[in-house]
Write a protein that holds these residues in place. Structure first.
Motif, PDB file in Angstrom:
ATOM      1  N   ASP A 105       0.796  -1.224   0.000  1.00 49.12           N
ATOM      2  CA  ASP A 105       0.000   0.000   0.000  1.00 49.12           C
ATOM      3  C   ASP A 105       0.833   1.281   0.000  1.00 49.12           C
ATOM      4  OD1 ASP A 105      -2.415  -1.407  -0.031  1.00 49.12           O
ATOM      5  OD2 ASP A 105      -2.382  -1.633   2.145  1.00 49.12           O
ATOM      6  N   HIS A 106       2.150   1.143  -0.046  1.00 48.69           N
ATOM      7  CA  HIS A 106       3.002   2.328  -0.089  1.00 48.69           C
ATOM      8  C   HIS A 106       2.782   3.050  -1.416  1.00 48.69           C
ATOM      9  CE1 HIS A 106       6.648   4.778  -0.222  1.00 48.69           C
ATOM     10  NE2 HIS A 106       6.707   4.608   1.092  1.00 48.69           N
ATOM     11  N   THR A 107       2.842   4.363  -1.390  1.00 47.93           N
ATOM     12  CA  THR A 107       2.580   5.130  -2.612  1.00 47.93           C
ATOM     13  C   THR A 107       3.579   4.803  -3.723  1.00 47.93           C
ATOM     14  OG1 THR A 107       3.792   7.011  -1.686  1.00 47.93           O
ATOM     15  CG2 THR A 107       1.387   7.026  -1.453  1.00 47.93           C
ATOM     16  N   ASN A 108       4.817   4.492  -3.378  1.00 40.05           N
ATOM     17  CA  ASN A 108       5.782   4.102  -4.419  1.00 40.05           C
ATOM     18  C   ASN A 108       5.361   2.792  -5.081  1.00 40.05           C
ATOM     19  OD1 ASN A 108       7.179   6.310  -3.505  1.00 40.05           O
ATOM     20  ND2 ASN A 108       9.047   5.208  -2.996  1.00 40.05           N
ATOM     21  N   THR A 109       4.905   1.852  -4.279  1.00 37.88           N
ATOM     22  CA  THR A 109       4.448   0.562  -4.808  1.00 37.88           C
ATOM     23  C   THR A 109       3.234   0.767  -5.711  1.00 37.88           C
ATOM     24  OG1 THR A 109       5.237  -0.496  -2.777  1.00 37.88           O
ATOM     25  CG2 THR A 109       3.762  -1.784  -4.169  1.00 37.88           C
ATOM     26  N   LEU A 110       2.314   1.603  -5.274  1.00 37.57           N
ATOM     27  CA  LEU A 110       1.130   1.884  -6.083  1.00 37.57           C
ATOM     28  C   LEU A 110       1.513   2.532  -7.411  1.00 37.57           C
ATOM     29  CD1 LEU A 110      -1.242   3.200  -3.269  1.00 37.57           C
ATOM     30  CD2 LEU A 110      -1.255   0.933  -4.339  1.00 37.57           C
ATOM     31  N   SER A 111       2.452   3.460  -7.366  1.00 36.67           N
ATOM     32  CA  SER A 111       2.923   4.116  -8.585  1.00 36.67           C
ATOM     33  C   SER A 111       3.580   3.117  -9.532  1.00 36.67           C
ATOM     34  CB  SER A 111       3.914   5.227  -8.219  1.00 36.67           C
ATOM     35  OG  SER A 111       4.410   5.845  -9.375  1.00 36.67           O
ATOM     36  N   THR A 112       4.320   2.183  -8.980  1.00 38.58           N
ATOM     37  CA  THR A 112       4.958   1.165  -9.818  1.00 38.58           C
ATOM     38  C   THR A 112       3.913   0.251 -10.439  1.00 38.58           C
ATOM     39  OG1 THR A 112       6.988   1.278  -8.527  1.00 38.58           O
ATOM     40  CG2 THR A 112       6.655  -0.714  -9.835  1.00 38.58           C
ATOM     41  N   ARG A 113       2.850  -0.045  -9.707  1.00 36.95           N
ATOM     42  CA  ARG A 113       1.764  -0.844 -10.289  1.00 36.95           C
ATOM     43  C   ARG A 113       1.124  -0.094 -11.458  1.00 36.95           C
ATOM     44  NH1 ARG A 113      -2.048  -2.324  -5.440  1.00 36.95           N
ATOM     45  NH2 ARG A 113      -3.313  -3.213  -7.110  1.00 36.95           N
ATOM     46  N   GLN A 114       1.003   1.214 -11.334  1.00 33.22           N
ATOM     47  CA  GLN A 114       0.445   2.018 -12.416  1.00 33.22           C
ATOM     48  C   GLN A 114       1.383   1.978 -13.636  1.00 33.22           C
ATOM     49  OE1 GLN A 114      -1.039   5.692 -10.940  1.00 33.22           O
ATOM     50  NE2 GLN A 114      -1.901   6.327 -12.884  1.00 33.22           N
ATOM     51  N   SER A 115       2.675   2.055 -13.397  1.00 36.25           N
ATOM     52  CA  SER A 115       3.650   1.938 -14.487  1.00 36.25           C
ATOM     53  C   SER A 115       3.565   0.563 -15.136  1.00 36.25           C
ATOM     54  CB  SER A 115       5.072   2.179 -13.971  1.00 36.25           C
ATOM     55  OG  SER A 115       5.220   3.500 -13.525  1.00 36.25           O
ATOM     56  N   LEU A 116       3.386  -0.461 -14.324  1.00 33.18           N
ATOM     57  CA  LEU A 116       3.255  -1.820 -14.851  1.00 33.18           C
ATOM     58  C   LEU A 116       2.084  -1.894 -15.833  1.00 33.18           C
ATOM     59  CD1 LEU A 116       4.170  -4.836 -14.669  1.00 33.18           C
ATOM     60  CD2 LEU A 116       2.447  -5.085 -12.878  1.00 33.18           C
ATOM     61  N   ALA A 117       0.960  -1.308 -15.463  1.00 30.82           N
ATOM     62  CA  ALA A 117      -0.208  -1.301 -16.355  1.00 30.82           C
ATOM     63  C   ALA A 117       0.121  -0.583 -17.659  1.00 30.82           C
ATOM     64  CB  ALA A 117      -1.398  -0.635 -15.667  1.00 30.82           C
ATOM     65  N   GLN A 118       0.810   0.531 -17.570  1.00 34.72           N
ATOM     66  CA  GLN A 118       1.165   1.285 -18.770  1.00 34.72           C
ATOM     67  C   GLN A 118       2.074   0.469 -19.685  1.00 34.72           C
ATOM     68  OE1 GLN A 118       2.873   4.808 -17.080  1.00 34.72           O
ATOM     69  NE2 GLN A 118       0.886   5.706 -16.584  1.00 34.72           N
ATOM     70  N   TYR A 119       3.060  -0.193 -19.118  1.00 37.04           N
ATOM     71  CA  TYR A 119       3.996  -0.961 -19.941  1.00 37.04           C
ATOM     72  C   TYR A 119       3.341  -2.212 -20.520  1.00 37.04           C
ATOM     73  CZ  TYR A 119       7.311   2.189 -17.674  1.00 37.04           C
ATOM     74  OH  TYR A 119       7.954   3.305 -17.201  1.00 37.04           O
TER      75      TYR A 119
END
Length: 144
Positions: free
Chosen positions: A41-55
């Motif tokens: 639930d850390h904001t960095n982890t959430l941001s990386t999940r968003q990047s994962l979706a984009q890639y």
């Protein structure tokens, strides 16, 4: 900047240089490390999940990008609040991926929701609202 953030920045550059598959591979590694070190639930982890979706989407796996964003949105809303810019970015990306994946009705519905919420928060003349309205108008004039 910590090592994981640096690796994320490098993955972004790799994607921008035209290799979303390699960016995807690196982002999966970064995500696993962030989940271990920072928690899910850390904001960095959430941001990386968003990047994962984009890639995923950029590498041609639109369904994968849609699934990641659909799973991510409730977590983003819980962590950041429904009106946070990152939440709107994820919601807009989700609509865009539905559009690219041939689900026009889902894309229209999601873009209408984004547009209504952006208008409520920022007002009808805000540049984000104007851009969202343009994107929806473009979608509505395209043949099904």
């Amino acid at each position: 900047m910590n090592a994981l953030a640096t690796r994320g920045a490098i993955a972004h550059i790799i994607a921008e240089m035209g290799d979303p598959g390699e960016a995807l591979r690196q982002t999966r590694e970064i995500l696993a490390a962030e989940e271990r070190a920072l928690g899910p639930d850390h904001t960095n982890t959430l941001s990386t999940r968003q990047s994962l979706a984009q890639y995923l989407a950029r590498s041609g796996n639109l369904s994968g990008g849609i699934d990641v964003l659909a799973d991510l949105l409730p977590d983003l809303i819980r962590a950041l609040g429904a009106d946070h810019p990152d939440v709107f970015d994820a919601r807009s990306d989700l609509a865009r991926y539905h559009r690219q994946n041939g689900n026009r009705a889902q894309a229209v519905r999601r873009l209408q929701e984004v547009l209504a919420d952006l208008g409520r928060i920022h007002g009808a003349e805000d540049h984000r609202v104007v851009l969202a309205r343009q994107e929806l108008d473009d979608l509505l004039v395209q043949p099904e």
